[in-house]
Design a protein around this motif. Structure first.
Motif, PDB file in Angstrom:
ATOM      1  N   VAL A 231      11.339  25.504  16.466  1.00 35.16           N
ATOM      2  CA  VAL A 231      11.307  25.678  17.446  1.00 35.16           C
ATOM      3  C   VAL A 231      11.409  27.523  17.696  1.00 35.16           C
ATOM      4  CG1 VAL A 231      12.157  25.426  20.138  1.00 35.16           C
ATOM      5  CG2 VAL A 231      12.920  23.976  18.104  1.00 35.16           C
ATOM      6  N   LEU A 232      12.195  28.150  17.878  1.00 34.70           N
ATOM      7  CA  LEU A 232      11.969  29.169  18.170  1.00 34.70           C
ATOM      8  C   LEU A 232      10.442  30.022  17.981  1.00 34.70           C
ATOM      9  CD1 LEU A 232      13.023  31.990  18.533  1.00 34.70           C
ATOM     10  CD2 LEU A 232      14.494  32.255  16.603  1.00 34.70           C
ATOM     11  N   VAL A 233      10.440  30.125  16.289  1.00 32.95           N
ATOM     12  CA  VAL A 233       8.765  30.570  15.911  1.00 32.95           C
ATOM     13  C   VAL A 233       7.391  30.306  16.646  1.00 32.95           C
ATOM     14  CG1 VAL A 233       7.487  30.409  13.989  1.00 32.95           C
ATOM     15  CG2 VAL A 233       9.587  30.780  13.210  1.00 32.95           C
ATOM     16  N   ARG A 234       7.827  29.132  17.541  1.00 34.56           N
ATOM     17  CA  ARG A 234       6.709  28.428  18.255  1.00 34.56           C
ATOM     18  C   ARG A 234       6.582  29.480  19.271  1.00 34.56           C
ATOM     19  NH1 ARG A 234       7.037  22.219  17.303  1.00 34.56           N
ATOM     20  NH2 ARG A 234       8.671  22.146  16.128  1.00 34.56           N
ATOM     21  N   GLN A 235       8.105  29.349  19.654  1.00 31.57           N
ATOM     22  CA  GLN A 235       8.065  30.203  21.423  1.00 31.57           C
ATOM     23  C   GLN A 235       7.819  31.471  21.164  1.00 31.57           C
ATOM     24  OE1 GLN A 235      10.475  29.091  24.373  1.00 31.57           O
ATOM     25  NE2 GLN A 235      10.885  30.800  24.952  1.00 31.57           N
ATOM     26  N   THR A 236       7.839  32.259  20.091  1.00 30.25           N
ATOM     27  CA  THR A 236       7.051  33.474  19.685  1.00 30.25           C
ATOM     28  C   THR A 236       5.865  33.638  19.326  1.00 30.25           C
ATOM     29  OG1 THR A 236       9.746  33.650  18.776  1.00 30.25           O
ATOM     30  CG2 THR A 236       8.105  35.486  18.130  1.00 30.25           C
ATOM     31  N   ILE A 237       4.986  32.261  18.920  1.00 30.58           N
ATOM     32  CA  ILE A 237       4.024  33.074  18.665  1.00 30.58           C
ATOM     33  C   ILE A 237       3.365  32.688  19.958  1.00 30.58           C
ATOM     34  CG2 ILE A 237       1.931  31.710  17.985  1.00 30.58           C
ATOM     35  CD1 ILE A 237       3.594  30.674  15.569  1.00 30.58           C
ATOM     36  N   ARG A 238       3.758  31.926  20.925  1.00 30.58           N
ATOM     37  CA  ARG A 238       3.094  31.475  22.058  1.00 30.58           C
ATOM     38  C   ARG A 238       3.214  32.859  23.527  1.00 30.58           C
ATOM     39  NH1 ARG A 238       2.192  26.445  23.729  1.00 30.58           N
ATOM     40  NH2 ARG A 238       3.069  25.233  22.552  1.00 30.58           N
ATOM     41  N   ALA A 239       4.847  33.324  22.992  1.00 34.20           N
ATOM     42  CA  ALA A 239       4.733  34.299  23.702  1.00 34.20           C
ATOM     43  C   ALA A 239       3.695  35.351  23.599  1.00 34.20           C
ATOM     44  CB  ALA A 239       6.259  34.358  24.015  1.00 34.20           C
ATOM     45  N   VAL A 240       3.842  35.689  22.057  1.00 34.03           N
ATOM     46  CA  VAL A 240       2.695  37.161  21.599  1.00 34.03           C
ATOM     47  C   VAL A 240       1.875  37.318  21.529  1.00 34.03           C
ATOM     48  CG1 VAL A 240       2.124  38.653  19.596  1.00 34.03           C
ATOM     49  CG2 VAL A 240       4.886  37.471  20.036  1.00 34.03           C
ATOM     50  N   SER A 241       1.395  35.473  21.497  1.00 34.32           N
ATOM     51  CA  SER A 241      -0.307  35.161  22.009  1.00 34.32           C
ATOM     52  C   SER A 241      -0.496  35.211  23.626  1.00 34.32           C
ATOM     53  CB  SER A 241      -0.885  34.176  21.184  1.00 34.32           C
ATOM     54  OG  SER A 241      -0.207  34.070  20.093  1.00 34.32           O
TER      55      SER A 241
END
Length: 467
Positions: A231-241
């Motif tokens: 869940v955390l990694v997907r949140q981070t991918i979305r935010a950085v992208s």
């Protein structure tokens, strides 16, 4: 390691004091708010946020949120069961302080997964995170077994300037190509830096097969922490992208045709520090228990797809000869098998050997998916189930008679079929408990009704930006 004790009203011993200290530390680091995150039955990440100063209060008494979200669909419509889906009631969201992290990709914010507890201070029977923790704890108590798990994350990167809900790949290079890596190098470099700052160890990050597709693999953890990390990694991918003007989709199928986004699960069972998938007398070094665990996974796979491939769009991805693992077959390093035995490289097998379960995508609630996979494997282990013969190559080459003789069965080709298999699987429904099992069925039937009459292209479009 994940804390195994459930939250309690007033806080567990030391929680309030720890949260108070964390609040002061976070404030000093410029963190103004905390994201309290969980995943609903449809696989959608839901959140509430609190000011950093309220962390101690949340640790003691939780934060309110309606239980109605257990029967939300991906399109935010609501279905119901006999106990869920009404406007009545309230739950408390308790942050897990052990897994609170400052979000490098979202300056000013921290993030924490939550357990959901009733107002009476009891486990909420619809909370997937609490369920997974219970299943893992039960396995340790009954069998002396612990688990290591990791969830691969595939996603499609689109141009943020694309019109409406269209997907236009943000990169043009070929699959696995150096060109594609160069085209997105600034974003992916920032992503790796953000994940490192958040304590996430990245094993690999590379361009994948489909248009605009990338994949990241991260280090294995205990199952609850592995689900949190997904869940955390997907949140981070979305935010950085988003900071780079990009739009991302983790949906099982961005388009109706072609290869979709998977969420393959890697899972290994351990006892007293020993990996049961290595050093044994079975095939490829598996112990007898590891073979039976794999046999349990294979036996329950048709029903498992209702949990691991829970969207109508999932079945656009689950096609033969696309490495999606759509047959009840296993093999060593066989990427067409649903259960892939990974032995690891000579010299590292004691640490690296594991099972990869392939018919899983990121529409799945990771807590429910891991909980059901562990329950299915343990069912095989407890009954000393025999692992059938290995299948090499593509099982799609078998005719019906040969497939039957080898025990190779096609997994459900639609969510309707998966639901029917799930209804018949008493083990999985018992593992989830009646409240959550009924919610799974109700939500899946709701998703089926939501896309009734749509063609494949319209189904893909309906879920393209939901995950």
């Amino acid at each position: 390691m994940t804390t195994l004790a459930d939250p309690v009203p007033g806080g567990r011993p030391g929680d309030v004091e720890r949260a108070t200290a964390l609040s002061a530390e976070l404030t000093g680091r410029g963190v103004h708010g905390i994201v309290l995150a969980y995943v609903d039955t449809a696989g959608i990440g839901r959140v509430k946020t609190i000011p950093t100063a309220k962390l101690a209060s949340a640790a003691a008494w939780g934060v309110g949120m309606s239980p109605v979200f257990d029967t939300f669909l991906a399109n935010d419509s609501v279905v119901s069961t006999d106990v869920l889906g009404s406007p009545d009631g309230d739950l408390r969201l308790y942050p897990d302080l052990d897994h609170l992290v400052v979000l490098s990709g979202q300056p000013g914010w921290a993030w924490a997964p939550v357990d959901r507890v009733t107002q009476e201070g009891e486990r909420h029977p619809g909370c997937g995170r609490t369920l997974l923790r219970r299943i893992v704890a039960d396995a340790a108590q009954r069998h002396g077994i612990s688990f290591q798990a990791g969830i691969e994350i595939e996603w499609a990167v689109g141009q943020g300037s694309a019109l409406g809900d269209d997907f236009v790949p943000a990169v043009s290079g070929p699959a696995y190509g150096a060109t594609r890596q160069v085209e997105l190098s600034d974003c992916t470099a920032e992503l790796m830096a953000a994940l490192a700052a958040q304590g996430v160890d990245v094993d690999q990050l590379h361009p994948e097969y489909a248009a605009g597709q990338f994949e990241i693999s991260v280090g294995a953890l205990d199952p609850v922490a592995a689900a949190d990390r997904s869940v955390l990694v997907r949140q981070t991918i979305r935010a950085v992208s988003q900071r780079h003007g990009l739009k991302v989709s983790f949906a099982p199928a961005v388009f109706a045709e072609g290869v979709g986004n998977g969420g393959h699960v890697h899972l290994s069972a351990w006892r007293e520090g020993r990996n049961l998938h290595s050093g044994g007398e079975g095939r490829y070094g598996m112990t007898a228990e590891a073979e039976s665990f794999a046999a349990g996974l294979l036996a329950h796979l048709p029903a498992l797809t209702a949990v691991t491939a829970p969207s109508p769009a999932s079945y656009l991805r689950l096609k033969p000869s696309q490495w999606a693992g759509v047959f009840t077959a296993w093999g060593r390093e066989t990427r067409e098998s649903a259960v892939r035995v990974i032995t690891g490289t000579a010299g590292r097998r004691e640490q690296a050997a594991n099972l990869e379960v392939k018919p899983v995508d990121l529409a799945a609630n990771p807590y429910l998916a891991l909980g059901c996979l562990v329950a299915a494997g343990l069912d095989g282990l407890e009954s000393s189930a025999a692992l059938p013969d290995e299948i090499t190559g593509d099982p799609a080459r078998f005719g019906a008679e040969e497939a039957a003789s080898r025990g190779v069965r096609r997994l459900p080709t639609s969510l309707d079929e998966a639901v029917e298999e799930f209804r018949k699987d008493e083990l999985l429904r018992a593992a989830l408990g009646p409240v959550l099992a009924d919610a799974v069925i109700a939500v899946r039937l709701g998703e089926i009704a939501a896309v009734a009459g749509l063609d494949d292209g319209q189904v893909a479009a309906a879920y393209r930006w939901k995950y």
